[in-house]
Design a protein around this motif. Structure first.
Motif, mmCIF file in Angstrom:
data_model
loop_
_atom_site.group_PDB
_atom_site.id
_atom_site.type_symbol
_atom_site.label_atom_id
_atom_site.label_comp_id
_atom_site.label_asym_id
_atom_site.label_seq_id
_atom_site.Cartn_x
_atom_site.Cartn_y
_atom_site.Cartn_z
ATOM 1 N N THR A 87 0.849 -1.187 0.000
ATOM 2 C CA THR A 87 0.000 0.000 0.000
ATOM 3 C C THR A 87 0.889 1.242 0.000
ATOM 4 O O THR A 87 1.842 1.346 0.777
ATOM 5 N N VAL A 88 0.580 2.172 -0.902
ATOM 6 C CA VAL A 88 1.387 3.391 -1.029
ATOM 7 C C VAL A 88 0.465 4.607 -1.030
ATOM 8 O O VAL A 88 -0.759 4.483 -1.043
ATOM 9 N N GLY A 89 1.070 5.774 -1.025
ATOM 10 C CA GLY A 89 0.293 7.003 -1.017
ATOM 11 C C GLY A 89 0.925 8.074 -1.876
ATOM 12 O O GLY A 89 1.933 7.839 -2.554
ATOM 13 N N ILE A 90 0.332 9.253 -1.867
ATOM 14 C CA ILE A 90 0.816 10.405 -2.619
ATOM 15 C C ILE A 90 1.132 11.506 -1.617
ATOM 16 O O ILE A 90 0.263 11.906 -0.823
ATOM 17 N N THR A 93 -1.182 14.338 0.226
ATOM 18 C CA THR A 93 -2.607 13.981 0.131
ATOM 19 C C THR A 93 -2.947 12.975 1.222
ATOM 20 O O THR A 93 -2.065 12.444 1.906
ATOM 21 N N ARG A 94 -4.227 12.672 1.360
ATOM 22 C CA ARG A 94 -4.703 11.672 2.317
ATOM 23 C C ARG A 94 -4.993 10.334 1.638
ATOM 24 O O ARG A 94 -5.559 9.427 2.240
ATOM 25 N N HIS A 95 -4.598 10.211 0.359
ATOM 26 C CA HIS A 95 -4.899 8.993 -0.397
ATOM 27 C C HIS A 95 -3.963 7.845 -0.036
ATOM 28 O O HIS A 95 -2.780 8.043 0.237
ATOM 29 N N ALA A 96 -4.511 6.637 -0.074
ATOM 30 C CA ALA A 96 -3.732 5.397 -0.015
ATOM 31 C C ALA A 96 -4.312 4.463 -1.066
ATOM 32 O O ALA A 96 -5.531 4.420 -1.253
ATOM 33 N N PHE A 97 -3.448 3.736 -1.766
ATOM 34 C CA PHE A 97 -3.982 2.845 -2.797
ATOM 35 C C PHE A 97 -3.110 1.605 -2.948
ATOM 36 O O PHE A 97 -1.951 1.570 -2.540
ATOM 37 N N ASN A 98 -3.726 0.579 -3.545
ATOM 38 C CA ASN A 98 -3.091 -0.722 -3.729
ATOM 39 C C ASN A 98 -3.019 -1.072 -5.207
ATOM 40 O O ASN A 98 -3.777 -0.543 -6.028
ATOM 41 N N GLY A 99 -2.137 -1.990 -5.531
ATOM 42 C CA GLY A 99 -2.001 -2.437 -6.912
ATOM 43 C C GLY A 99 -1.251 -3.750 -6.979
ATOM 44 O O GLY A 99 -0.751 -4.262 -5.972
ATOM 45 N N GLU A 100 -1.202 -4.302 -8.162
ATOM 46 C CA GLU A 100 -0.478 -5.540 -8.404
ATOM 47 C C GLU A 100 0.034 -5.534 -9.834
ATOM 48 O O GLU A 100 -0.387 -4.718 -10.651
ATOM 49 N N GLU A 101 0.957 -6.433 -10.131
ATOM 50 C CA GLU A 101 1.486 -6.530 -11.484
ATOM 51 C C GLU A 101 1.693 -7.992 -11.849
ATOM 52 O O GLU A 101 1.966 -8.829 -10.986
ATOM 53 N N THR A 102 1.519 -8.288 -13.118
ATOM 54 C CA THR A 102 1.793 -9.628 -13.621
ATOM 55 C C THR A 102 3.268 -9.692 -13.989
ATOM 56 O O THR A 102 3.728 -8.941 -14.855
ATOM 57 N N VAL A 103 4.001 -10.570 -13.334
ATOM 58 C CA VAL A 103 5.447 -10.643 -13.558
ATOM 59 C C VAL A 103 5.816 -11.740 -14.547
ATOM 60 O O VAL A 103 6.908 -11.731 -15.111
#
Length: 349
Positions: A87-90, A93-103
């Motif tokens: 989980t990362v942010g900017i 800001t008060r934002h937090a977001f998640n992601g994934e990648e196909t390796v």
């Protein structure tokens, strides 16, 4: 999806050593066609769907398996691996977001997936497995040449790719081969559903008067999908399986079925030892074409295929007729795609 590496392995094992006259790809549609039996789709199939969508007793069914790093994976495609980011942010800001990648992975060859018509082609004679593969001699659905479809080794498909598939919105027929042929147990590896079996199941399920209609999707529940386990610790599911017989492929082409989906890994029947070159091709397969169902559906008839369909819940509820919606990813030039088929129908009372 059965890709070229599997064909090469079978050739080396002697399964493709015989020579046969190629069965020329043919199409009942005008020259230049790239969508095959999807030509049967349109307002008529949408109207047939409306009955099931509007029924207050209808239920929706997910016909795909969950995709994960631990699901059963085809040994003939690159294993699919996703990496999950923290989980990362900017800053600021008060934002937090998640992601994934196909390796890694061949997404269109793993999990519940759909073949494009351009996935399979045919040679004028069987390749002996020696020297460079003669890809330039391949012929595809509608008579397209290799130069038309895949002009270079690195190019995406220029014709017959998965992005050409229109939205498949139509009626579906589900046949319960586990009950009819397996007597309540999963069909056996190498066992095939014949044209006569299809007609017998239609009659047993009180569908013989309706039959198969142009533009129908045909789902066949063999029971082999009951072996799909996640996590896949046994490594059993992808070693063999039941499938469709060659005469049944001809039969569904005559009926103008738009797509065939079984709860199995290969669509074609695969007996114990066949993938290792220790068992003969399925009975009735034309010489030099051990994967005759792939050949007939894709290179000749233009019938789409889904492997690893999740049909158990719908079969348990005896939903023999439904509205189905199938949307592959619009991946330009790809020979297959992950897919999430769904169906809406009324469970038996």
């Amino acid at each position: 999806m059965i890709i070229l590496r599997l064909t090469c392995a079978l050739a080396a094992a002697g399964a493709l050593m015989t020579t046969s006259a190629a069965q020329a790809p043919r199409s009942p549609w005008p020259a230049g066609d790239e969508i095959g039996m999807a030509n049967t789709l349109g307002p008529a199939t949408w109207q047939r769907c409306a009955t099931y969508l509007a029924d207050p007793k209808a239920k929706s069914y997910e016909l795909s398996h969950l995709r994960s790093n631990t699901m059963p994976q085809s040994p003939f495609g690159v294993p699919l691996r996703d990496r999950y980011r923290p989980t990362v942010g900017i800053a600021g800001t008060r934002h937090a977001f998640n992601g994934e990648e196909t390796v890694s992975g061949e997404a269109g060859a793993q999990g519940t997936q759909m073949d494009a018509i351009g996935h399979f082609a045919v040679l004028p004679e069987a390749w002996d497995g020696k020297g460079e593969f003669p890809a330039d001699k391949a012929r595809y659905y509608g008579g397209y040449a290799q130069a038309d479809v895949k002009p270079t080794a690195e190019s995406p498909l220029q014709k017959l790719g998965i992005e050409k598939v229109p939205p498949i919105i139509t009626t579906a027929v589900l046949l319960d081969a586990k009950s009819h042929l397996g007597r309540g147990s999963a069909m056996q590896p190498g066992q095939a559903v014949t044209a006569a079996d299809i007609e017998a199941m239609l009659k047993a399920q009180a569908l013989d008067k309706r039959g198969l209609m142009p533009g129908d999707v045909l789902y066949i529940y063999t029971g082999w999908g009951d072996n799909w386990k996640d996590p896949d610790t046994e490594k059993f599911y992808y070693t063999k399986g039941p499938g469709l017989a060659y005469d049944a492929a001809r039969y569904i082409a005559e009926k103008q079925v738009v797509l065939l989906a079984l709860d199995n890994p290969f669509t074609d029947p695969v007996a114990e030892g066949f993938l290792q070159g220790k068992a003969p091709p399925p009975a009735g397969a034309p010489e030099g074409l051990p994967f005759a169902i792939h050949h007939t559906n894709l290179a000749e008839s233009g019938i789409y295929q889904i492997q690893n369909a999740n049909l158990g819940a719908m079969a348990q509820d005896k939903v023999w007729l439904s509205c189905t919606i199938i949307l592959p990813l619009r991946a330009q030039g790809n020979s297959g795609s992950p897919v999430r088929p769904v169906a809406v129908g009324v469970p038996a009372q």
